[in-house]
Enzyme design. Structure first.
Site, PDB file in Angstrom:
ATOM      1  N   GLY A 152       3.546  -4.519   6.161  1.00 26.63           N
ATOM      2  CA  GLY A 152       3.706  -3.546   5.019  1.00 26.63           C
ATOM      3  C   GLY A 152       4.466  -2.404   5.329  1.00 26.63           C
ATOM      4  O   GLY A 152       5.666  -2.157   4.919  1.00 26.63           O
ATOM      5  N   GLU A 209      -7.399  -6.653   0.682  1.00 24.14           N
ATOM      6  CA  GLU A 209      -7.905  -6.348   1.799  1.00 24.14           C
ATOM      7  C   GLU A 209      -9.134  -5.096   1.495  1.00 24.14           C
ATOM      8  O   GLU A 209      -8.797  -4.267   0.772  1.00 24.14           O
ATOM      9  CB  GLU A 209      -6.989  -5.409   2.672  1.00 24.14           C
ATOM     10  CG  GLU A 209      -5.965  -6.267   3.325  1.00 24.14           C
ATOM     11  CD  GLU A 209      -4.806  -5.489   4.185  1.00 24.14           C
ATOM     12  OE1 GLU A 209      -3.987  -6.177   4.794  1.00 24.14           O
ATOM     13  OE2 GLU A 209      -4.980  -4.256   4.290  1.00 24.14           O
ATOM     14  N   HIS A 225      -0.147  -6.286  11.190  1.00 29.07           N
ATOM     15  CA  HIS A 225      -0.299  -4.808  11.798  1.00 29.07           C
ATOM     16  C   HIS A 225       0.721  -4.377  12.535  1.00 29.07           C
ATOM     17  O   HIS A 225       0.764  -4.871  13.610  1.00 29.07           O
ATOM     18  CB  HIS A 225      -1.542  -4.492  12.077  1.00 29.07           C
ATOM     19  CG  HIS A 225      -2.258  -3.091  11.905  1.00 29.07           C
ATOM     20  ND1 HIS A 225      -1.472  -1.800  12.624  1.00 29.07           N
ATOM     21  CD2 HIS A 225      -3.021  -2.484  10.705  1.00 29.07           C
ATOM     22  CE1 HIS A 225      -2.113  -0.985  11.980  1.00 29.07           C
ATOM     23  NE2 HIS A 225      -2.895  -1.146  10.957  1.00 29.07           N
ATOM     24  N   GLY A 226       1.506  -3.381  11.928  1.00 27.83           N
ATOM     25  CA  GLY A 226       2.544  -2.801  13.044  1.00 27.83           C
ATOM     26  C   GLY A 226       3.548  -3.720  13.235  1.00 27.83           C
ATOM     27  O   GLY A 226       4.458  -3.398  13.956  1.00 27.83           O
ATOM     28  N   THR A 257      -4.911   4.498   9.645  1.00 27.91           N
ATOM     29  CA  THR A 257      -4.774   3.187   9.378  1.00 27.91           C
ATOM     30  C   THR A 257      -5.764   2.358   9.883  1.00 27.91           C
ATOM     31  O   THR A 257      -6.653   3.088  10.569  1.00 27.91           O
ATOM     32  CB  THR A 257      -3.295   2.703   9.781  1.00 27.91           C
ATOM     33  OG1 THR A 257      -3.144   1.320   9.395  1.00 27.91           O
ATOM     34  CG2 THR A 257      -2.904   2.569  11.123  1.00 27.91           C
ATOM     35  N   THR A 258      -5.872   0.977   9.631  1.00 25.77           N
ATOM     36  CA  THR A 258      -6.795   0.098  10.224  1.00 25.77           C
ATOM     37  C   THR A 258      -6.968   0.182  11.765  1.00 25.77           C
ATOM     38  O   THR A 258      -5.817  -0.641  12.265  1.00 25.77           O
ATOM     39  CB  THR A 258      -6.873  -1.251   9.470  1.00 25.77           C
ATOM     40  OG1 THR A 258      -6.734  -1.060   8.179  1.00 25.77           O
ATOM     41  CG2 THR A 258      -8.161  -1.960   9.912  1.00 25.77           C
ATOM     42  N   ARG A 274      -6.724   6.084  -1.060  1.00 18.91           N
ATOM     43  CA  ARG A 274      -5.831   6.924  -0.697  1.00 18.91           C
ATOM     44  C   ARG A 274      -4.443   6.507  -1.123  1.00 18.91           C
ATOM     45  O   ARG A 274      -3.496   7.262  -1.197  1.00 18.91           O
ATOM     46  CB  ARG A 274      -5.808   7.373   0.909  1.00 18.91           C
ATOM     47  CG  ARG A 274      -5.344   6.207   1.705  1.00 18.91           C
ATOM     48  CD  ARG A 274      -5.040   6.927   3.204  1.00 18.91           C
ATOM     49  NE  ARG A 274      -6.494   7.084   3.452  1.00 18.91           N
ATOM     50  CZ  ARG A 274      -6.941   6.830   5.024  1.00 18.91           C
ATOM     51  NH1 ARG A 274      -5.831   6.356   5.798  1.00 18.91           N
ATOM     52  NH2 ARG A 274      -8.050   6.933   5.249  1.00 18.91           N
ATOM     53  N   GLU A 307      -7.389 -13.107  10.578  1.00 19.25           N
ATOM     54  CA  GLU A 307      -6.289 -12.583  10.838  1.00 19.25           C
ATOM     55  C   GLU A 307      -6.290 -11.559  11.949  1.00 19.25           C
ATOM     56  O   GLU A 307      -6.975 -10.897  12.290  1.00 19.25           O
ATOM     57  CB  GLU A 307      -6.054 -11.536   9.441  1.00 19.25           C
ATOM     58  CG  GLU A 307      -4.643 -10.851   9.812  1.00 19.25           C
ATOM     59  CD  GLU A 307      -4.080 -10.303   8.436  1.00 19.25           C
ATOM     60  OE1 GLU A 307      -4.315 -10.716   7.548  1.00 19.25           O
ATOM     61  OE2 GLU A 307      -3.249  -9.004   8.386  1.00 19.25           O
ATOM     62  N   ASP A 318       0.747  -1.202   0.025  1.00 20.72           N
ATOM     63  CA  ASP A 318      -0.199  -0.087  -0.079  1.00 20.72           C
ATOM     64  C   ASP A 318       0.799   1.240   0.023  1.00 20.72           C
ATOM     65  O   ASP A 318       0.564   2.286  -0.552  1.00 20.72           O
ATOM     66  CB  ASP A 318      -0.980  -0.026   1.169  1.00 20.72           C
ATOM     67  CG  ASP A 318      -1.941  -1.068   1.289  1.00 20.72           C
ATOM     68  OD1 ASP A 318      -2.292  -1.662   0.269  1.00 20.72           O
ATOM     69  OD2 ASP A 318      -2.683  -1.132   2.344  1.00 20.72           O
TER      70      ASP A 318
HETATM   71  N1  PXP Z   1      -3.253  -6.887   7.837  1.00 23.26           N
HETATM   72  C1  PXP Z   1      -4.243  -5.987   7.781  1.00 23.26           C
HETATM   73  C2  PXP Z   1      -5.643  -6.633   7.857  1.00 23.26           C
HETATM   74  C3  PXP Z   1      -4.202  -4.550   7.403  1.00 23.26           C
HETATM   75  O1  PXP Z   1      -5.308  -3.991   7.310  1.00 23.26           O
HETATM   76  C4  PXP Z   1      -2.648  -3.900   7.496  1.00 23.26           C
HETATM   77  C5  PXP Z   1      -2.644  -2.486   7.132  1.00 23.26           C
HETATM   78  O2  PXP Z   1      -3.094  -2.330   5.992  1.00 23.26           O
HETATM   79  C6  PXP Z   1      -1.692  -5.119   7.622  1.00 23.26           C
HETATM   80  C7  PXP Z   1      -1.896  -6.295   7.920  1.00 23.26           C
HETATM   81  C8  PXP Z   1      -0.194  -4.371   7.517  1.00 23.26           C
HETATM   82  O3  PXP Z   1       0.156  -3.651   8.666  1.00 23.26           O
HETATM   83  P1  PXP Z   1       1.377  -2.698   8.639  1.00 23.26           P
HETATM   84  O4  PXP Z   1       1.392  -2.069   7.382  1.00 23.26           O
HETATM   85  O5  PXP Z   1       1.035  -1.980   9.597  1.00 23.26           O
HETATM   86  O6  PXP Z   1       2.608  -3.906   8.351  1.00 23.26           O
END
Ligand code: PXP
Length: 262
Positions: free
Chosen positions: A225, A79, A203-204, A109-110, A58, A160, A18
């Site tokens: 990501g 996603e 995430h993170g 972010t999410t 975005r 997830e 992303d």
């Molecule tokens: N998994 C999901 C469902 C997410 O929404 C995101 C962020 O888009 C990620 C993983 C990856 O998170 P990060 O970019 O913080 O590594």
């Protein structure tokens, strides 16, 4: 992404591209191209590519999704919010998997997991439509027993687990908080596995936080990501992914090390 199930020793890495699109969009042109980043990620060891088509577009755009789907040599994990608009897009492109996430336009972010319990019939219908089209359905949820139970009940293939809280505690150097969040994730991974769900997490995650999650044998895929794209600025995307892959593989090979040390 694949169909590997619970307690697999191999841990897949889905690279979320992303934020390559975020940088591209800052100038409105074509550079840097998320598709190029996706190819490079695969070369570096990504097992799949994840992209979030947000309602406000975005970062990733509709044409990015079309190009990824047409050209990728690895599974695409789309996603998206659980809306009719996104459902129609998913059914048009038929990615390997869809990960349904909560979405509010103003969030950076999410934030937080999907409210599977309150999602009710509309959410169930979207899950069913995606599955009918041969798309594997993942629900991005908090590590919570009730959310897991509800996910299994509405027919999801995958959950997830949201690692955001754990990573926040790690940023704060809060050892107690880290241990608590790791335990919460571990319990949820076991429960989800027992409920017959494939277990992913993300995430993170960073080099510092990946090990504790990678050691959980029920988790078969991590989606990462922002940190990787950030690291790519300093050492290149290939090297960032290789290093993350190595940390994941090493942690997987040493499942007995203490978790709280992360
Ligand atoms: N998994 C999901 C469902 C997410 O929404 C995101 C962020 O888009 C990620 C993983 C990856 O998170 P990060 O970019 O913080 O590594």
């Amino acid at each position: 992404m694949g169909n590997a199930h619970a307690s697999s020793s191999f841990l897949r890495l889905g690279v979320n591209i992303d934020h390559v699109a975020t940088i591209r969009n800052a100038r409105g042109g074509r550079h840097p191209d998320p598709l190029r980043a996706a190819h490079l990620s695969v070369e570096a060891g990504a097992d799949g590519i994840t992209a979030h088509l947000r309602e406000d577009r975005r970062h990733i755009s509709d044409s990015d999704i079309a190009r990824l789907k047409a050209e990728l040599t690895r599974p695409l994990n789309l996603e998206m919010a659980a809306t009719e608009e996104m459902l129609a897009i998913a059914l048009r492109h038929v990615p390997n998997a869809c990960c349904l996430v909560p979405e509010r336009r103003e969030e950076r972010t999410t934030e937080g997991g999907l409210d599977v319990i309150r999602g009710g019939e509309p959410l169930k219908k979207i899950v069913q439509s995606l599955r009918d089209a041969g798309i594997r359905v993942s629900l991005f949820i908090e590590a919570d027993a009730r959310a897991i139970e509800a996910s299994a009940k509405i027919g999801a293939d995958i959950v997830e687990l949201h690692t955001g809280q754990y990573c926040e505690r790690a940023l704060e150097d809060d050892a107690k908080g880290i241990a608590k969040e790791v335990e919460r994730l571990r319990t949820a991974a076991v429960l989800a596995d027992q409920a017959g769900l494939e277990v992913h997490a993300g995430h993170g995650l960073t080099y510092n936080t990946v090990a504790a999650v990678a050691r959980m044998p029920q988790i078969v895929e991590l989606n990462i990501g922002h940190f990787l794209i950030g690291e790519a600025i300093f050492g290149g995307l290939h090297s960032a992914i290789r290093h993350m892959r190595t940390l994941m593989d090493q942690s997987r090979a040493e499942p007995k090390r203490p978790m709280a040390a992360q």
